[in-house]
Write an enzyme that holds these catalytic residues in place. Sequence first.
Site, mmCIF file in Angstrom:
data_model
loop_
_atom_site.group_PDB
_atom_site.id
_atom_site.type_symbol
_atom_site.label_atom_id
_atom_site.label_comp_id
_atom_site.label_asym_id
_atom_site.label_seq_id
_atom_site.Cartn_x
_atom_site.Cartn_y
_atom_site.Cartn_z
ATOM 1 N N LYS A 201 0.870 -1.120 0.190
ATOM 2 C CA LYS A 201 -0.043 0.013 0.111
ATOM 3 C C LYS A 201 0.792 1.112 -0.072
ATOM 4 O O LYS A 201 1.746 1.282 0.850
ATOM 5 C CB LYS A 201 -0.826 0.055 1.183
ATOM 6 C CG LYS A 201 -1.704 1.219 1.319
ATOM 7 C CD LYS A 201 -2.718 1.282 2.560
ATOM 8 C CE LYS A 201 -3.541 2.562 2.529
ATOM 9 N NZ LYS A 201 -4.496 2.440 3.732
ATOM 10 N N LYS A 255 -2.319 -1.410 -4.018
ATOM 11 C CA LYS A 255 -3.142 -0.483 -3.819
ATOM 12 C C LYS A 255 -2.248 0.865 -3.802
ATOM 13 O O LYS A 255 -1.171 0.941 -3.258
ATOM 14 C CB LYS A 255 -3.791 -0.424 -2.368
ATOM 15 C CG LYS A 255 -4.567 0.767 -2.130
ATOM 16 C CD LYS A 255 -5.195 0.759 -0.776
ATOM 17 C CE LYS A 255 -6.010 1.857 -0.345
ATOM 18 N NZ LYS A 255 -6.406 1.777 1.140
#
Length: 331
Positions: A201, A255
């Site tokens: 992330k 992400k």
Amino acid sequence: MSASYPSTRLRRSRASGWSRALHRETALTPADLIWPLFVTEGEGVEEPVGSLPGVSRWSVDGIAARAKEAVALGIPCVALFPNTPPDRRSDDGAEALNPDNLMCRAIRAIKQACGSDVGVLTDVALDPYTSHGQDGLVDEDGYVVNDDTVAVLVDQALNQAEAGADIIAPSDMMDGRIKAIRMALEMGDHHNVQIMSYAAKYASAFYGPFRDAVGSGGLLKGDKKTYQMDPANAQEALREVEFDIAEGADSVMVKPGLPYLDIVRRVKEQFDVPVFAYQVSGEYAMIEAAAAAGAGERDALVMETLMAFKRAGCSGVLTYHAPLAAKLLNG
Ligand code: PBG
């Protein structure tokens, strides 16, 4: 035969619809989609999120209705994010551990409405519950401390599992949290509760509308660069994934989505585990803005991006366009 004829014509297989269908290498179905939903207090409440046109926060009853809609559309899983009322946010994010918080009530409402027809994925991180908008506990210098935060995240995950969550999705990026959560789930008899780790992330500028939706944007001071990844790094993403798999993650997430397809591909090639991508709020907003400006056609933009995730190696995609995409795919 003229020497100018090409010996191979790749356009031959593209010449008609049936042939394009026959040669298509990648399939996208509603079963590839996870639908993120925002939960808010009240009854019969729908609050449109200004920076996410077409996306609303729903009160718990509305969330159950959205879950039923997901089942009807063939979407196998929904992801929940709470917009915690301001008076329930605190320095330590204790509301995350309340068995009657918005998240837990939404989980129970979905399970009551849909049983095991839909999976419920729940986000583990403290930002929707803290008064400072960070994902963990902060020390006097404003640094997000790792191990004390992990201890709270473990209790948050257990709280969600007790309420009926099917997939625990830690989005906090603390070190060592997957192992700690997995052990606690096992000891708590939650053997079949999965963990989808937000493994890679990035500290991204694409999360803005999400922070509006959960009400943490205005609260956040500074950034999340001491725990979320540097967008310049790929090797480090592979190390994150390696650790999370070793610690017990069932699947991993990359992400944001589209700007990081190279990471998806590298993770898939190196580890061959289920990889998911989160097409995040800013990506959704970009597509909507392009469509509104007449710079592109919404349905086509959505389907092309989702196909790209599948082609890159994703098992599935978290996307706010899930209901639209499922409707288009269902014809
Ligand atoms: C919070 C969290 C964020 C998102 C999912 N979980 C935001 C952040 O890290 O600041 C972003 C999702 C989106 O932008 O759609 N831990």
